[in-house]
Motif scaffolding. Sequence first.
Motif, PDB file in Angstrom:
ATOM      1  N   SER A  34       0.806  -1.224   0.000  1.00  0.00           N
ATOM      2  CA  SER A  34       0.000   0.000   0.000  1.00  0.00           C
ATOM      3  C   SER A  34       0.839   1.274   0.000  1.00  0.00           C
ATOM      4  O   SER A  34       0.555   2.210  -0.750  1.00  0.00           O
ATOM      5  CB  SER A  34      -0.937   0.014   1.206  1.00  0.00           C
ATOM      6  N   SER A 130      -7.444   1.411   0.998  1.00  0.00           N
ATOM      7  CA  SER A 130      -8.892   1.256   1.162  1.00  0.00           C
ATOM      8  C   SER A 130      -9.255   0.273   2.279  1.00  0.00           C
ATOM      9  O   SER A 130     -10.159   0.546   3.059  1.00  0.00           O
ATOM     10  CB  SER A 130      -9.552   0.854  -0.153  1.00  0.00           C
ATOM     11  N   GLN A 131      -8.565  -0.839   2.349  1.00  0.00           N
ATOM     12  CA  GLN A 131      -8.882  -1.799   3.409  1.00  0.00           C
ATOM     13  C   GLN A 131      -8.570  -1.222   4.784  1.00  0.00           C
ATOM     14  O   GLN A 131      -9.372  -1.334   5.711  1.00  0.00           O
ATOM     15  CB  GLN A 131      -8.115  -3.099   3.194  1.00  0.00           C
ATOM     16  N   GLU A 132      -7.405  -0.591   4.913  1.00  0.00           N
ATOM     17  CA  GLU A 132      -7.007  -0.019   6.192  1.00  0.00           C
ATOM     18  C   GLU A 132      -7.938   1.119   6.605  1.00  0.00           C
ATOM     19  O   GLU A 132      -8.361   1.206   7.751  1.00  0.00           O
ATOM     20  CB  GLU A 132      -5.555   0.497   6.133  1.00  0.00           C
ATOM     21  N   SER A 134     -11.076   1.733   5.603  1.00  0.00           N
ATOM     22  CA  SER A 134     -12.413   1.222   5.908  1.00  0.00           C
ATOM     23  C   SER A 134     -12.466   0.608   7.305  1.00  0.00           C
ATOM     24  O   SER A 134     -13.436   0.793   8.035  1.00  0.00           O
ATOM     25  CB  SER A 134     -12.845   0.189   4.873  1.00  0.00           C
ATOM     26  N   GLN A 141     -16.579   2.158   1.057  1.00  0.00           N
ATOM     27  CA  GLN A 141     -15.906   2.984   0.042  1.00  0.00           C
ATOM     28  C   GLN A 141     -16.721   4.229  -0.300  1.00  0.00           C
ATOM     29  O   GLN A 141     -16.171   5.312  -0.452  1.00  0.00           O
ATOM     30  CB  GLN A 141     -15.644   2.151  -1.219  1.00  0.00           C
TER      31      GLN A 141
END
Length: 170
Positions: A34, A130-132, A134, A141
Amino acid sequence: MLAVLFFLICFLQPICLPLPEVTTVLWGSMKLGSTQAFILGYIGSVLGILCMYKFSTLLFAKLRDNPKVLQYIALTERNRILVTGLLFVIPVLPDEIVCVGAGVLNMASWEFLLLALFFKGISVSSIAFSQELSAVLHLPQWGLVSIEIAVLLLITICFKMKNKNVLAVQ
């Protein structure tokens, strides 16, 4: 080698590669991580956007006399920052079209640079992390995109207030 390829793709994307930014940055996040995907994607995208903007101001200068372009300029003049920022945030049009539009509108270079730096930073980071994000913010999103739009509206209001103050002083 993979990092150089990713950077070149991000650089060329706003100039001539019709690839969605989401696809490119997610691929970079999977392959490079990332943080590296964010740094290389952000720098590559912003440099590509600035090159495309410069090309647009030079190549499309003759179009500014076209009645349709003049009509477009008149319609967007009051809200050019909002329109350009929204187009960067909401992936409706590719970045190359946003750059061409800003070039045809003859948007000030510093305005366009600030918009590109700020909103590409937000969009690339929200994709790369995005994962972190969220997980930390407990938002989907679309929630992240909503925050981007709210910040854009705030920036637009600030620019309008600044322009009113400048006009009042003169």
